[in-house]
Design an enzyme around this catalytic site. Structure first.
Site, PDB file in Angstrom:
ATOM      1  N   GLU A  20       0.801  -1.233   0.000  1.00 46.05           N
ATOM      2  CA  GLU A  20       0.000   0.000   0.000  1.00 46.05           C
ATOM      3  C   GLU A  20       0.833   1.282   0.000  1.00 46.05           C
ATOM      4  OE1 GLU A  20      -3.268   0.109   2.723  1.00 46.05           O
ATOM      5  OE2 GLU A  20      -4.080  -1.792   2.020  1.00 46.05           O
TER       6      GLU A  20
ATOM      7  N   GLU B  99      -5.099  -8.797   0.905  1.00 44.39           N
ATOM      8  CA  GLU B  99      -5.695  -8.442   2.201  1.00 44.39           C
ATOM      9  C   GLU B  99      -7.175  -8.187   2.011  1.00 44.39           C
ATOM     10  OE1 GLU B  99      -4.270  -5.146   4.526  1.00 44.39           O
ATOM     11  OE2 GLU B  99      -2.173  -5.694   4.212  1.00 44.39           O
TER      12      GLU B  99
HETATM   13  C1  NOJ Z   1      -3.962  -2.334   5.182  1.00 44.38           C
HETATM   14  C2  NOJ Z   1      -2.612  -2.509   5.807  1.00 44.38           C
HETATM   15  O1  NOJ Z   1      -1.726  -3.097   4.896  1.00 44.38           O
HETATM   16  C3  NOJ Z   1      -2.627  -3.255   7.124  1.00 44.38           C
HETATM   17  O2  NOJ Z   1      -1.405  -3.037   7.739  1.00 44.38           O
HETATM   18  C4  NOJ Z   1      -3.803  -2.797   7.958  1.00 44.38           C
HETATM   19  O3  NOJ Z   1      -3.769  -3.324   9.253  1.00 44.38           O
HETATM   20  C5  NOJ Z   1      -5.077  -3.186   7.265  1.00 44.38           C
HETATM   21  N1  NOJ Z   1      -5.125  -2.567   5.951  1.00 44.38           N
HETATM   22  C6  NOJ Z   1      -6.342  -2.788   8.024  1.00 44.38           C
HETATM   23  O4  NOJ Z   1      -6.394  -1.416   8.128  1.00 44.38           O
END
Ligand code: NOJ
Length: 474
Positions: free
Chosen positions: A194, A382
């Site tokens: 991200e 994710e």
């Molecule tokens: C994206 C992130 O990569 C991760 O670190 C985070 O905990 C989750 N989303 C939830 O916000």
């Protein structure tokens, strides 16, 4: 991680939504329907779970310093112990395996393996990740490494961090160290996690470490991240020709609040930032200036040859999707000229963080990314939900999370059945953990963690997932 009103993301041909936010699908939801080769994993990140921040030669990263500042992390939480994964990795990996996951995604803490950010290598740090990798393999789980999940060594922040173009070399050195140390056993690599969150929240709104604010930081940081993702990819390819190399981007389907021309243009600007900014330069398309002309200012940071340098042919793109957004034109927000219409004001289902539960948006975003010619393969790296879970008599009842997973998986299956090349899904996440600026208040785990005792309890959603993966009748 969501972006706030200041930095938000699409297409004009927005689909109408069902009243329940679910795409229409008729296939039954079971593991078999995804096919034998579909990869099922669980994703984690070093800073959120490891703890042991001062052990065995690790130095501070930007998050250690940020968390020490007053008011930055909810309830004054910090990650000094987090889930203590550094000491408990064996039993935690065993839990992941028991739940039925065959892929384990984790990230490397840069300052654990290179305390100064470049140059010197800390063998004790390398040894820790060797132990994690070996344990995964012994359990029959495939290790997936993320090289950068936001924990920049503070030593590099002192030299300007992502604002300094030299980071492209530092990152390539670090990538080479990891490739040489772990590449004999690790076949799947994710370069950046991200990058938009780093540029938007870390260097523009200041909600994340290192906490810089100001739009002037945004474009140089974006450019250095985009160069680094490609350079990281090239470094891995050179040293590990057989590795599968990907990059993980946040994405959210963007709906305009109305069909007015101004709202539709606002949605396209948001889409350029949230969904297009990092994939398009890698695909050789340049930055998405068409939808967001402000991005043409990035040329001030470009050097000769950069358009070529930005390109890298990733084997796969990891999509990280949690929610969709609705945006509206606004004169009150200079540069972006838009604001988000929060889910909480729209009478739609939300998670504990107020994020809109919209599986139809997952389906739409998969379709959107599959339209790029240069995208070979997509994975969900994710997806998950935070709720206010409570441990009662040894059980954690979390029906909201279970239905979230069921509905989002159904949306992924629909996209897959329509021919989109989606080859895997990683749940976020194994354990409740340090959720960045939310500290421990946002629980995303399939496994509940009591942060006083470090006790682990598989939640009902975790049991559901395990049953799903075992292909049992649910
Ligand atoms: C994206 C992130 O990569 C991760 O670190 C985070 O905990 C989750 N989303 C939830 O916000």
């Amino acid at each position: 991680m969501r972006l706030t009103e200041t930095a938000l993301a699409t297409t004009i041909d927005h689909p109408t939504r069902n009243s329940d936010n679910k795409p229409d699908y008729d296939s039954p939801l079971n593991r078999e329907a995804f096919g034998e080769n579909f990869k099922w994993g669980v994703a984690t990140a070093a800073y959120q779970i490891e703890g042991a921040v001062n052990e065995d030669g690790r130095t501070d990263c930007v998050w250690d310093v940020f968390a020490r500042k007053k008011g930055k992390i909810r309830n004054g939480d910090h990650a000094r112990q987090a889930c203590d994964f550094y000491h408990r990795y064996e039993t935690d990996l065993e839990i992941a395996k028991e739940l039925g996951f065959e892929q384990f995604r984790f990230s490397i803490s840069w300052s654990r393996v290179m305390p100064d950010g470049h140059g010197l290598v800390n063998e004790a740090g390398i040894d820790f990740y060797n132990r994690v990798i070996d344990k995964c393999l012994a359990l029959g789980m495939e290790p997936w490494i993320t090289l950068y999940h936001w924990d920049l060594p503070q030593a590099l922040e002192k030299s300007g961090g992502w604002k300094n173009r030299r980071i492209v070399e530092w990152f390539a050195d670090y990538t080479a160290v990891c490739a040489r140390a772990f590449g004999d056993r690790v076949k799947h690599w994710i370069v950046l996690n991200e990058p938009m969150a780093v540029a938007g929240l870390g260097y523009t709104t200041g909600e994340h470490a290192p906490g810089h604010t100001g739009i002037h930081n945004f474009l140089p940081v974006v450019h250095h991240l985009a160069l680094s993702q490609a350079e990281g990819g090239r470094t891995l390819r050179r040293l590990l020709p057989d590795a599968r190399i990907g990059n993980a981007v946040s994405c959210s389907y963007v709906y305009p609040h109305s069909q007015s021309a101004a709202d539709v243009r606002a949605a396209r600007r948001a889409d350029a930032l949230m969904n297009r900014l990092f994939i398009e330069p890698a695909l050789g398309m340049g930055y998405p200036k068409d939808a967001f002309p402000f991005l043409s200012n990035i040329k001030r940071f470009m050097r000769e040859g950069d358009r070529e340098r930005l390109k890298f042919d990733f084997d796969f793109w990891g999509l990280q999707n949690y929610f969709s957004v609705v945006v509206q034109h606004s004169y009150l927000a200079p540069v972006m000229w838009l604001k988000e219409v929060p889910a909480t004001l729209r009478n739609v289902p939300t998670t504990g963080l107020g994020w809109e539960v919209n599986p139809a948006g997952m389906y739409e975003i998969l379709k959107q990314f599959s339209r790029y010619k240069g995208v070979r393969e997509l994975l969900i790296t994710e997806n998950g939900a935070a709720f206010k879970d409570k441990l009662k008599e040894g059980q954690v009842a979390d029906p909201g999370r279970q239905s979230y997973y069921q509905d989002y998986l159904a949306a992924v299956l629909k996209a897959k059945n329509e021919g989109i090349n989606i080859t895997g899904y990683f749940a976020w996440t194994l354990l409740d953990n340090f959720e960045w600026a939310h500290g421990y208040s946002a629980r995303f785990g399939l496994v509940y963690v009591d942060f006083q005792t470090q006790g682990r309890t598989v939640k009902e959603s975790g049991k559901w997932f395990a049953g799903f993966l075992k292909n049992a009748e649910l």
